[in-house]
Motif scaffolding. Structure first.
Motif, PDB file in Angstrom:
ATOM      1  N   ARG A  97      28.165  32.770  55.993  1.00  0.00           N
ATOM      2  CA  ARG A  97      27.217  33.684  55.372  1.00  0.00           C
ATOM      3  C   ARG A  97      27.689  35.096  55.636  1.00  0.00           C
ATOM      4  O   ARG A  97      28.041  35.446  56.750  1.00  0.00           O
ATOM      5  N   MET A 102      20.900  37.400  56.015  1.00  0.00           N
ATOM      6  CA  MET A 102      19.943  36.591  56.767  1.00  0.00           C
ATOM      7  C   MET A 102      18.528  36.781  56.264  1.00  0.00           C
ATOM      8  O   MET A 102      17.755  35.858  56.158  1.00  0.00           O
ATOM      9  N   MET A 103      18.195  38.026  55.932  1.00  0.00           N
ATOM     10  CA  MET A 103      16.822  38.287  55.559  1.00  0.00           C
ATOM     11  C   MET A 103      16.683  38.746  54.115  1.00  0.00           C
ATOM     12  O   MET A 103      15.593  38.901  53.623  1.00  0.00           O
ATOM     13  N   ILE A 104      17.804  38.987  53.457  1.00  0.00           N
ATOM     14  CA  ILE A 104      17.709  39.529  52.105  1.00  0.00           C
ATOM     15  C   ILE A 104      17.398  38.392  51.148  1.00  0.00           C
ATOM     16  O   ILE A 104      18.111  37.403  51.083  1.00  0.00           O
ATOM     17  N   ALA A 105      16.376  38.575  50.381  1.00  0.00           N
ATOM     18  CA  ALA A 105      15.897  37.472  49.564  1.00  0.00           C
ATOM     19  C   ALA A 105      16.749  37.228  48.328  1.00  0.00           C
ATOM     20  O   ALA A 105      16.739  36.147  47.777  1.00  0.00           O
ATOM     21  N   ASN A 107      20.063  37.377  47.777  1.00  0.00           N
ATOM     22  CA  ASN A 107      21.462  36.988  47.772  1.00  0.00           C
ATOM     23  C   ASN A 107      21.765  35.919  48.805  1.00  0.00           C
ATOM     24  O   ASN A 107      22.800  35.951  49.465  1.00  0.00           O
ATOM     25  N   GLU A 108      20.874  34.988  48.956  1.00  0.00           N
ATOM     26  CA  GLU A 108      21.061  33.936  49.948  1.00  0.00           C
ATOM     27  C   GLU A 108      21.958  32.850  49.378  1.00  0.00           C
ATOM     28  O   GLU A 108      21.552  32.025  48.599  1.00  0.00           O
ATOM     29  N   LYS A 109      23.186  32.893  49.776  1.00  0.00           N
ATOM     30  CA  LYS A 109      24.120  31.888  49.293  1.00  0.00           C
ATOM     31  C   LYS A 109      25.167  31.661  50.364  1.00  0.00           C
ATOM     32  O   LYS A 109      25.637  32.587  50.998  1.00  0.00           O
TER      33      LYS A 109
ATOM     34  N   TYR B  33      14.279  28.784  49.059  1.00  0.00           N
ATOM     35  CA  TYR B  33      15.324  28.835  48.034  1.00  0.00           C
ATOM     36  C   TYR B  33      15.814  27.430  47.747  1.00  0.00           C
ATOM     37  O   TYR B  33      15.905  26.593  48.640  1.00  0.00           O
ATOM     38  N   PHE B  35      18.891  25.131  45.719  1.00  0.00           N
ATOM     39  CA  PHE B  35      20.276  25.247  45.269  1.00  0.00           C
ATOM     40  C   PHE B  35      20.740  23.920  44.690  1.00  0.00           C
ATOM     41  O   PHE B  35      20.224  22.860  45.015  1.00  0.00           O
ATOM     42  N   ARG B  50      21.220  29.148  42.447  1.00  0.00           N
ATOM     43  CA  ARG B  50      20.213  29.428  43.457  1.00  0.00           C
ATOM     44  C   ARG B  50      18.933  29.861  42.755  1.00  0.00           C
ATOM     45  O   ARG B  50      18.977  30.617  41.787  1.00  0.00           O
ATOM     46  N   TYR B 106      19.907  25.364  55.590  1.00  0.00           N
ATOM     47  CA  TYR B 106      19.969  24.510  54.422  1.00  0.00           C
ATOM     48  C   TYR B 106      19.623  23.069  54.802  1.00  0.00           C
ATOM     49  O   TYR B 106      20.094  22.555  55.804  1.00  0.00           O
TER      50      TYR B 106
END
Lengths: 121, 118
Positions: A97, A102-105, A107-109, B33, B35, B50, B106
């Motif tokens: 990551r 960690m906290m940003i809604a 761009n969680e990928k 979220y 995925f 996502r 996840y």
């Protein structure tokens, strides 16, 4: 997109030996890396969360003395399977990551490595 | 506890057929979220989409489309006019924030193996 490199892709070792698997983020600094284990035709099971500069957080049931994780830099995490046994044979895959996620809604990928197939004879 | 269910373990279709992969999830969080990842035979996981829990708009990307229904806790994935190259294992995953550590984790479903036959 971001690239995560994992080496080796395949390793065969004798029972009792230790095996080190490397996970590198090639074009971003990974503050957090995750290690997963996947048995044939099964899902990915999270083993541990590795944060740069601190001890890894292991999931319940995962032996931390058996699976040593080191995350000494922002681009490298290693998983060492110590005194490997045939039951440790599995597909191990890491993911990374990027900082700030960690906290940003929005761009969680996670970015995944290509995995390591470990076979212990 | 969170959980992701992919009830279809394996699906076989003939090329050019449409196919839908089901995903049902359980979570107590209001912010989470979802995925979809593709795992070809080579092993690496390829990110497909996502979706956050506040965005129920369906999405289309080429031959791929996703249907997010919060009312039924489902996030289904449809491939239109399937091709042999679509053959892979597809994983649905849920990510939600741990109340103790604050990090996102996840949870993967067990995957659906799609075989597209020529």
């Amino acid at each position: 997109g971001a690239v995560v490199s994992q080496h080796p892709s395949r390793v065969i070792c004798k029972s009792g030996t230790s095996v080190k698997i490397e996970c590198r983020s090639l074009d971003f600094q990974a503050t957090t890396m995750f290690w997963y284990r996947q048995f044939p035709k099964q899902s990915l099971m999270l083993m541990a969360t590795s944060n740069e500069g601190s001890k890894a957080t292991y999931e319940q049931g995962v032996e931390k003395d058996k699976f040593l994780i080191n995350h000494a830099s922002l681009t490298l995490s290693t998983l060492t399977v110590t005194s490997a046994h045939p039951e440790d044979s599995s597909f191990y895959i890491c993911s990374a990551r990027a900082p700030g996620q960690m906290m940003i809604a929005t761009n969680e990928k996670l970015f995944f490595g290509s995995g390591t197939q470990l076979s212990v004879l | 506890a969170q959980k992701v269910t992919q009830a279809q373990t394996e699906i076989s279709v003939v090329e050019k057929e449409d196919v839908t992969l089901d995903c049902v999830y359980e979570t107590r969080d209001t912010t989470y979220y979802l995925f979809w990842y593709k795992q070809p035979p080579s092993g690496e996981l390829v990110f497909l989409i996502r979706r956050n829990s506040f965005d129920e708009q369906n999405e289309i990307s080429g031959r791929y489309s996703w249907n997010f229904q919060k009312s039924t806790s489902s996030f289904n994935f449809t491939i239109t006019a399937s091709q042999v190259v679509d053959s892979a294992v597809y994983f649905c995953a849920l990510s939600e924030r741990s109340p103790t550590s604050g990090t996102y984790k996840y949870i993967f479903g067990t995957g659906t193996r799609l075989k597209v036959l020529a």
